[in-house]
Scaffold this active site. Structure first.
Site, short mmCIF file in Angstrom:
data_model
loop_
_atom_site.label_atom_id
_atom_site.label_comp_id
_atom_site.label_asym_id
_atom_site.label_seq_id
_atom_site.Cartn_x
_atom_site.Cartn_y
_atom_site.Cartn_z
N LYS A 189 0.97 -1.56 -0.06
CA LYS A 189 -0.39 0.14 -0.12
C LYS A 189 0.78 0.91 0.84
O LYS A 189 1.33 1.30 1.31
CB LYS A 189 -0.68 0.03 1.32
CG LYS A 189 -2.46 0.24 1.03
CD LYS A 189 -2.42 2.34 0.65
CE LYS A 189 -1.87 3.17 1.78
NZ LYS A 189 -1.74 4.02 1.83
N GLU A 264 9.60 1.57 11.31
CA GLU A 264 10.09 2.94 11.46
C GLU A 264 9.68 4.14 10.91
O GLU A 264 8.41 4.11 10.28
CB GLU A 264 11.13 2.06 9.78
CG GLU A 264 11.66 1.11 9.99
CD GLU A 264 12.98 1.21 8.73
OE1 GLU A 264 12.82 1.30 7.50
OE2 GLU A 264 13.07 -0.74 8.35
N CYS A 298 13.75 10.48 7.70
CA CYS A 298 14.17 10.13 8.83
C CYS A 298 15.18 10.31 9.78
O CYS A 298 15.20 10.37 10.83
CB CYS A 298 12.94 8.98 9.09
SG CYS A 298 14.28 7.32 7.60
N GLU A 397 9.37 16.62 15.23
CA GLU A 397 10.10 16.19 14.22
C GLU A 397 8.96 17.04 13.46
O GLU A 397 7.44 16.91 12.72
CB GLU A 397 9.53 14.73 13.44
CG GLU A 397 10.48 14.30 11.98
CD GLU A 397 9.33 12.72 12.19
OE1 GLU A 397 8.78 12.93 12.02
OE2 GLU A 397 10.43 12.33 11.15
P1 NAD Z 1 2.23 7.96 7.52
O1 NAD Z 1 2.15 7.65 8.28
O2 NAD Z 1 1.40 10.08 8.03
O3 NAD Z 1 1.87 7.30 5.81
C1 NAD Z 1 3.11 6.67 5.70
C2 NAD Z 1 1.55 5.22 4.94
O4 NAD Z 1 0.91 5.02 6.18
C3 NAD Z 1 0.94 6.12 4.09
O5 NAD Z 1 1.21 4.50 2.76
C4 NAD Z 1 -0.61 5.66 4.46
O6 NAD Z 1 -1.62 6.05 4.03
C5 NAD Z 1 -0.58 4.81 5.47
N1 NAD Z 1 -1.96 4.33 6.74
C6 NAD Z 1 -1.86 6.20 7.11
N2 NAD Z 1 -2.50 5.76 8.25
C7 NAD Z 1 -2.55 4.52 8.16
C8 NAD Z 1 -3.62 3.57 9.11
N3 NAD Z 1 -4.71 3.80 9.92
N4 NAD Z 1 -3.68 1.91 9.09
C9 NAD Z 1 -2.25 1.68 8.19
N5 NAD Z 1 -2.00 2.62 7.15
C10 NAD Z 1 -2.08 4.11 7.40
O7 NAD Z 1 3.55 9.04 7.48
P2 NAD Z 1 3.82 10.71 6.11
O8 NAD Z 1 3.66 11.72 6.22
O9 NAD Z 1 3.58 9.35 5.01
O10 NAD Z 1 5.92 10.14 6.13
C11 NAD Z 1 6.46 10.40 6.36
C12 NAD Z 1 7.34 9.63 8.17
O11 NAD Z 1 7.33 8.79 8.17
C13 NAD Z 1 7.75 10.48 8.86
O12 NAD Z 1 7.77 10.62 10.62
C14 NAD Z 1 8.91 10.33 8.73
O13 NAD Z 1 10.09 9.71 9.97
C15 NAD Z 1 8.90 8.63 8.73
N6 NAD Z 1 10.06 7.63 8.05
C16 NAD Z 1 10.36 7.16 8.99
C17 NAD Z 1 11.26 6.16 8.22
C18 NAD Z 1 12.66 5.45 8.85
O14 NAD Z 1 13.09 4.40 8.94
N7 NAD Z 1 12.78 5.52 10.48
C19 NAD Z 1 11.28 6.10 6.66
C20 NAD Z 1 11.15 7.32 5.90
C21 NAD Z 1 10.11 8.26 6.56
#
Ligand code: NAD
Length: 505
Positions: A189, A264, A298, A397
């Site tokens: 997804k 992550e 991240c 963040e």
């Molecule tokens: P997000 O959590 O808003 O979304 C990530 C994914 O989760 C999307 O595909 C979204 O549709 C899905 N999602 C949202 N709500 C959900 C739910 N209730 N159930 C299942 N899936 C759901 O994150 P974002 O805004 O897309 O990305 C930014 C974040 O990602 C930042 O906090 C960043 O630090 C983190 N990130 C972490 C790493 C790591 O390796 N630690 C790497 C890249 C990004």
């Protein structure tokens, strides 16, 4: 070069207009059962890229069932064959690298100088795990007096992979390659804000000979498609990259079906610069680790912890360099920062500059939109000085080109500041004192520490965070720990006693 990239993009956009961005289930590109689509816009110029399948629970169900059926055969595909297919996928990623890079830049706003490398790194991820296929099932022998015990590893089953928008292509390969190498099948997804390259990747995999149903893609929103995936009974584990709060939701959603989870999540990573550091190299690394990838990274070092003895000198140099970072069209190879993913994110990042001032910090650079770039979601890079641990800009963040600088007097204070946040993903330490570097590396709350270096990823090493930054590790054998179950088999030599019941005392 810019003209060449734009020409390539135009041809890709024409293809996308025709094909749309559909779900890919059981090897076929199909519309959502909802019969609905949502529009995807570019952060570069606000123009529409395409209509994306609005995935719902019925699509997830169909994809999960396809993955469950395909699992029965994929898990038993001979190792050599599986390895060959994964290498063929890597070949195709290289073949489509240019197309992937321009689409990723236009879809996410990430500068082409980084997305070009991401495409190549994506292929390298597949090759790395392809070469591990043969050993992935290996276990341990633990003989006892009367039994020989041995373990073997077996794929856990169909898995759900949920990815964010910041580096969608690279992160998808990083998660999907080990899953397939382990023998798992996948329902992916992708993030709703950056759906384009997920389909290029899955298409490249099918073209490479991956059997249908092994890799499925369902587009849509977190609360609908994402949630349904985390709740589906056929899906045995969820590998998730995204925000910390979303991680909590997924844990709750997956509880009913006892999902194994790998998270992550976010970070607010410290970079320590001591007075004995190589100042020029530290400066390069501090700037790179905060302002590359639009700061939407991240592992970025978003808190600079600066020794008071070098504070003024370092800040002066930093200010000069940050002011010169080139913001512009991400398709231009000279661009260092492109537009942020979305107008709402642009506003969020800018609101933190305002907040910094309200909290009593000083915005040394940026905090505004570039005057010459009206149409996209651009911001000038932001540098904030005089930050203290009680401020929100020291704790939250921002996920953009925003660097908070905090001053420290000694090592103990520096570590205290570093550990004062709820996150614990990475830490970077700049000092020539080896003993100090080791002490801090031991004491800092982080899953990964680099000494005198920016983040240089080495695939066999464990990647992941502590505290609110995540659960579990990726990379090398660690990825297989997640995607596989360990089974113990105990075989008797026939010499041990078996207690007898029912024979009278
Ligand atoms: P997000 O959590 O808003 O979304 C990530 C994914 O989760 C999307 O595909 C979204 O549709 C899905 N999602 C949202 N709500 C959900 C739910 N209730 N159930 C299942 N899936 C759901 O994150 P974002 O805004 O897309 O990305 C930014 C974040 O990602 C930042 O906090 C960043 O630090 C983190 N990130 C972490 C790493 C790591 O390796 N630690 C790497 C890249 C990004």
């Amino acid at each position: 070069m810019l003209a060449k990239n734009e020409k390539k993009l135009r041809s890709e956009l024409r293809k996308l207009k025709k094909s749309g961005i559909k779900n890919i289930i059981n090897g076929k590109e199909i519309n959502s059962a909802s019969k609905k689509t949502f529009e995807n816009f570019s952060p570069v110029d606000g123009k529409k890229i395409g209509d994306v399948a609005y995935g719902i629970d019925k699509d997830i169900d169909k994809a999960s069932k396809a993955a469950a059926t395909a699992f029965k055969t994929w898990r038993n595909v001979p190792h050599k064959e599986r390895k060959k297919i994964l290498h063929a996928i890597a070949d195709n990623i290289e073949k489509y690298a240019e197309e992937i890079a321009v689409c990723e830049s236009y879809d996410t706003g990430q500068p082409i100088r980084f997305t070009k490398k991401a495409a190549i790194r994506g292929a390298a991820n597949f090759r790395f795990f392809a070469d591990k296929v043969i050993d992935a099932a290996n276990g341990l022998s633990t003989p006892d007096t009367h039994h020989v015990n041995f373990t073997m590893k077996q794929p856990i089953g169909p898995v759900g992979i949920i990815t964010p928008w910041n580096a969608p292509f690279m992160l998808s390969t990083w998660k999907i390659a080990p899953a397939l190498a382990a023998g798992c099948t996948v329902v992916h997804k992708p993030a709703e804000l950056s759906p384009v390259t997920a389909n290029i990747l899955a298409r490249a995999a099918h073209e490479a000979g991956l059997p249908k149903g092994v890799w499925n893609v369902v587009h849509g929103f977190g609360e609908t498609a994402g949630k349904a995936l985390t709740e589906h009974d056929d899906i045995k584990a969820i590998a998730f990259v995204g925000e910390t709060t979303t991680g909590s939701h997924i844990m709750r959603q997956g509880a009913q079906t006892l999902k194994r989870v790998h998270f992550e999540l976010g970070g607010k990573n410290p970079v320590f610069v001591f007075d004995d550091a190589d100042m020029e190299r530290a400066l390069d690394a501090v700037i790179f680790m905060k302002y590359s990838l639009n700061g939407e990274r991240c592992t970025s070092s978003s808190r600079l912890l600066l020794h008071d003895k070098v504070y003024d000198k370092f800040i002066a140099k930093l200010k000069k360099r940050v002011s010169k970072i080139k913001v512009g069209n991400p398709l231009d190879p000279k661009t260092e920062i492109g537009p942020l993913i979305h107008a709402s994110h642009q506003e969020k990042v800018l609101s933190y500059a305002k907040l910094a001032k309200e909290e009593g910090a000083k915005v040394l650079v940026g905090g505004n939109k570039p005057r010459n770039l009206k149409n996209g979601c651009y911001v000038n890079p932001i540098l904030v000085d005089g930050v203290t641990t009680d401020m929100r800009v020291a704790n939250e963040e921002v996920f953009g080109p925003f660097l908070s600088v905090l001053k420290f007097k000694n090592e103990a204070e520096a570590v205290k500041i570093a550990n004062s946040v709820r996150y614990g993903l990475t830490a970077y330490i700049w000092t020539k004192d080896v003993e100090r570097a080791h002490r801090i590396a031991r004491d800092v709350d982080a899953g990964m520490v680099w000494v005198n270096s920016q983040n240089v990823r080495h695939l066999p090493t464990p990647f992941g965070g502590v505290k609110y930054s995540g659960i579990g590790r990726d990379g090398g054998e660690y990825s297989f720990e997640f995607y596989m179950e360990t089974k113990n088999i105990s075989v008797a030599y026939g010499t041990h006693a078996i207690p007898k019941l029912g024979v009278g005392n």
